[in-house]
Design a protein around this motif. Structure first.
Motif: not given
Lengths: 113, 117
Positions: B59, A2-3, B36, A25, A102
């Motif tokens: 993705e 997870q960024q 998403y 992050y 993200t």
């Protein structure tokens, strides 16, 4: 991996007080950060953003702070209102990624009257 | 801000069938649309990016043959979940951005709740 991380799944605040939502992050290539507010069964709505070249952006009751060295940003809401109760998502955009976002897992904010 | 709609808002289908979800930009031309998926208490996970008139970019880990995306016009993108299985049950959300938009201008639809029985 997870960024974008929002380590607090929930936060409860009294009306009129400050709400502070945190986001960390890992990717130093992120160049834009956004906060979205989301109600159940609805899509996210944009709240406020900050470019990586700034350390603060303010819009009314909402202020976002960015600490690049710590790879940390926070959203401050003051004064908090019951209508602010929602899930808040932190999102980051990678430079040159065709505007892909993200997202973190979100923090449920409850503002008690 | 601009308005993005999704249809249907909820759909229940049987395992093995296909389901199509529409995403429309109502008052602007969407050059790029994003799809998403969100599982309960999880973040929104980007599935694919769709540019009008070209093939979608998926993705890593998203099966392009299972999640068919079509962006045939500047106001409409569709996501078809083919041969749906219970594990495909999720909340699917699209977003759209238009010509010359800044990073801010990515507008989200209200989402579609898919339940596969």
């Amino acid at each position: 991996d997870q960024q974008v991380k929002q380590n607090s799944p929930s936060l409860s605040v009294q009306e009129g007080r400050i709400s502070i939502l945190n986001c960390d992050y890992t990717n130093s290539m992120f160049d834009y950060f956004l906060w979205y507010k989301k109600y159940p069964a609805e899509g996210p709505t944009f709240l406020i953003s900050i470019s990586s070249i700034k350390d603060k952006n303010e819009d009314g009751r909402f202020t976002v702070f960015l600490n690049k060295s710590a790879k940390h940003l926070s959203l401050h809401i003051v004064p908090s209102q019951p209508g602010d109760s929602a899930v808040y998502f932190c999102a980051a955009q990678l430079r040159g990624s065709n505007y892909k976002l993200t997202f973190g897992k979100g923090t449920l904010l409850t503002v008690n009257p | 801000g601009a308005v993005v709609s999704q249809h249907p808002s909820r759909v229940i289908c049987k395992s093995g069938t296909s389901v199509k979800i529409e995403c429309r930009s109502l008052d602007f031309q969407a050059t790029t649309m994003f799809w998403y998926r969100q599982f309960p208490k999880q973040s929104l996970m980007l599935m694919a990016t769709s540019n009008e008139g070209s093939k979608a970019t998926y993705e890593q880990g998203v099966e392009k043959d299972k999640f068919l995306i079509n962006h045939a016009s500047l106001t409409l993108s569709t996501l078809t979940v083919t041969s749906a299985h219970p594990e495909d049950s999720s909340f699917y959300i699209c977003s759209a951005r238009g010509w010359g938009a800044t990073s801010l201008e990515q507008y989200f639809g209200p989402g579609t709740r898919l339940t596969v029985t």
